[in-house]
Design a protein around this motif. Sequence first.
Motif, mmCIF file in Angstrom:
data_model
loop_
_atom_site.group_PDB
_atom_site.id
_atom_site.type_symbol
_atom_site.label_atom_id
_atom_site.label_comp_id
_atom_site.label_asym_id
_atom_site.label_seq_id
_atom_site.Cartn_x
_atom_site.Cartn_y
_atom_site.Cartn_z
ATOM 1 N N TYR A 180 -0.018 13.867 0.728
ATOM 2 C CA TYR A 180 0.309 15.214 1.191
ATOM 3 C C TYR A 180 -0.858 16.166 0.915
ATOM 4 O O TYR A 180 -1.204 16.997 1.756
ATOM 5 C CB TYR A 180 1.574 15.716 0.502
ATOM 6 C CG TYR A 180 2.051 17.063 1.017
ATOM 7 C CD1 TYR A 180 2.744 17.167 2.216
ATOM 8 C CD2 TYR A 180 1.783 18.225 0.307
ATOM 9 C CE1 TYR A 180 3.171 18.392 2.696
ATOM 10 C CE2 TYR A 180 2.203 19.461 0.779
ATOM 11 C CZ TYR A 180 2.900 19.534 1.963
ATOM 12 O OH TYR A 180 3.315 20.755 2.435
ATOM 13 N N PHE A 181 -1.459 16.010 -0.249
ATOM 14 C CA PHE A 181 -2.597 16.859 -0.593
ATOM 15 C C PHE A 181 -3.762 16.618 0.368
ATOM 16 O O PHE A 181 -4.373 17.573 0.860
ATOM 17 C CB PHE A 181 -3.037 16.586 -2.032
ATOM 18 C CG PHE A 181 -4.286 17.303 -2.425
ATOM 19 C CD1 PHE A 181 -4.262 18.661 -2.691
ATOM 20 C CD2 PHE A 181 -5.498 16.628 -2.516
ATOM 21 C CE1 PHE A 181 -5.422 19.336 -3.044
ATOM 22 C CE2 PHE A 181 -6.657 17.293 -2.871
ATOM 23 C CZ PHE A 181 -6.620 18.650 -3.132
ATOM 24 N N LEU A 182 -4.054 15.360 0.650
ATOM 25 C CA LEU A 182 -5.150 15.054 1.570
ATOM 26 C C LEU A 182 -4.842 15.562 2.970
ATOM 27 O O LEU A 182 -5.741 16.030 3.687
ATOM 28 C CB LEU A 182 -5.393 13.540 1.604
ATOM 29 C CG LEU A 182 -5.915 12.918 0.300
ATOM 30 C CD1 LEU A 182 -6.065 11.412 0.448
ATOM 31 C CD2 LEU A 182 -7.239 13.557 -0.118
ATOM 32 N N SER A 190 -8.523 22.566 6.461
ATOM 33 C CA SER A 190 -9.779 21.870 6.728
ATOM 34 C C SER A 190 -10.539 21.749 5.415
ATOM 35 O O SER A 190 -10.311 22.514 4.475
ATOM 36 C CB SER A 190 -10.649 22.559 7.786
ATOM 37 O OG SER A 190 -11.359 23.645 7.242
ATOM 38 N N PHE A 191 -11.440 20.796 5.357
ATOM 39 C CA PHE A 191 -12.209 20.602 4.129
ATOM 40 C C PHE A 191 -13.061 21.830 3.824
ATOM 41 O O PHE A 191 -13.237 22.213 2.670
ATOM 42 C CB PHE A 191 -13.102 19.364 4.264
ATOM 43 C CG PHE A 191 -13.888 19.059 3.014
ATOM 44 C CD1 PHE A 191 -13.262 18.523 1.904
ATOM 45 C CD2 PHE A 191 -15.251 19.328 2.955
ATOM 46 C CE1 PHE A 191 -13.985 18.256 0.746
ATOM 47 C CE2 PHE A 191 -15.975 19.059 1.803
ATOM 48 C CZ PHE A 191 -15.333 18.526 0.697
ATOM 49 N N GLU A 304 -14.247 11.102 8.435
ATOM 50 C CA GLU A 304 -13.342 10.914 7.309
ATOM 51 C C GLU A 304 -14.073 10.287 6.123
ATOM 52 O O GLU A 304 -15.068 9.576 6.291
ATOM 53 C CB GLU A 304 -12.158 10.017 7.693
ATOM 54 C CG GLU A 304 -11.281 10.594 8.780
ATOM 55 C CD GLU A 304 -10.185 9.625 9.204
ATOM 56 O OE1 GLU A 304 -9.075 10.095 9.505
ATOM 57 O OE2 GLU A 304 -10.452 8.411 9.235
ATOM 58 N N VAL A 305 -13.541 10.550 4.947
ATOM 59 C CA VAL A 305 -14.036 9.949 3.718
ATOM 60 C C VAL A 305 -12.885 9.167 3.083
ATOM 61 O O VAL A 305 -11.822 9.741 2.832
ATOM 62 C CB VAL A 305 -14.550 11.015 2.730
ATOM 63 C CG1 VAL A 305 -14.925 10.384 1.408
ATOM 64 C CG2 VAL A 305 -15.738 11.751 3.329
ATOM 65 N N LEU A 313 -9.855 13.917 5.883
ATOM 66 C CA LEU A 313 -10.443 14.347 7.147
ATOM 67 C C LEU A 313 -11.335 15.565 6.902
ATOM 68 O O LEU A 313 -10.866 16.617 6.462
ATOM 69 C CB LEU A 313 -9.314 14.706 8.134
ATOM 70 C CG LEU A 313 -9.707 15.039 9.565
ATOM 71 C CD1 LEU A 313 -10.378 13.832 10.224
ATOM 72 C CD2 LEU A 313 -8.464 15.444 10.353
ATOM 73 N N LEU A 314 -12.627 15.427 7.157
ATOM 74 C CA LEU A 314 -13.572 16.505 6.888
ATOM 75 C C LEU A 314 -13.645 17.514 8.037
ATOM 76 O O LEU A 314 -13.791 18.709 7.816
ATOM 77 C CB LEU A 314 -14.968 15.928 6.617
ATOM 78 C CG LEU A 314 -15.089 15.000 5.409
ATOM 79 C CD1 LEU A 314 -16.531 14.544 5.244
ATOM 80 C CD2 LEU A 314 -14.591 15.686 4.141
#
Length: 387
Positions: A180-182, A190-191, A304-305, A313-314
């Motif tokens: 959920y955090f990601l 967004s990052f 993505e990382v 998702l960056l």
Amino acid sequence: DAGLLVNLAALVLLLLTTYGLGTNLGGRRTGLLAALLVGSYPVLVGLIHILLVELVMVALVAATLLALWLSDCFRHRGWSIIAGMLIGLGSLTKVFFVAFVAGPWLVAALGVVQCTENRGRLDQFINLLASTLGALVVASFWYIPNLRPMLERTLDAGTGAEAVPYGPADPLRWVSLRNYFLSFVGTGTSFIGFLSLLVGCVGLAVTGLRARQDVQSQQPLDRQAVLFLASSVVIGYAIFTSLTNQDMKHVVGVLPAVAVLSGWGITRLFRRWWTMIAGAILALSLLQLVIGTMPGPLQNWRLEVPISNSNLLLIYPAQPAALNTRYASPDPTPWPLEPLLSYALFVADLESLPRDRARIGVIPNHPGIEEHALRFEAYRRRIPVVM
């Protein structure tokens, strides 16, 4: 198109009230940076293109936070009453609206208790009471006659059958909390937006510590203001991370406070280089907007990382308009409303249909039509429906 005009009005209200909130807390630079940030969060960019209640809700959250802060812990009667009216109106958009304003309301109410003058405390208490009654009166016109179906729909949407497709069965497991955090970082802020929040929190902490050590500091940190904003973010996020339904659009109410915290901390930390930092954030936000809304070669391109069997998702990519998520440009294909109406008039004698019945046809996969919402409205109005 008419629905998108509603979204446009809500967007203008969101930007203005976020700017006002940031300006009142940290100055015009904070307000400007907060408005730039809140307007670039991917989840809000997507909601602008869909007629749902969330964009109106988040605009009313920002307006409520501004009114609560200007009420000065309910010392100002006018702003206290406006805050109450806005809470009532916001509650009419979604039941969970209160999750985003309950914390700030409690922080403001705490100022009533801390008042040392009896006369001042009495005035604050009267304003608090007037604000609360205003909120209850505005919301009661809908909630009282619809209390039972509203509670049933809310439970079903949050943890019941309607929630199943939108999240894990056990949301409080570590893997669910992490995912959920990601998702919040990748598709919500967004990052870039989340990185701004981290830098902002560091800026508030560092400059607040410096101010405590330097009694002649010209920028003392208002800890009550930080608590005011943080309570909106923490309570709202905690509630939705604990529900089965984890559709990211539901948690957008935390974004005004996130944007102001980010902008406030950044402007305090980078006072000398503020123009450069603001320009960099603006450029990165515009880059996210362009990539996230322009279909073409980068459509569905995902940067993505990998993080512990999940992906961060960056850059949020543009999606095809056929998914009706509308992060991409709207689907230009017109809805076949006229052929459908012509067909209905051709095959049915509308004059002979009983007036106490309704026949409802649903076009699958079109925005604005959703089975659970349709069932709820039919149940609320006591209309028999067969799906």
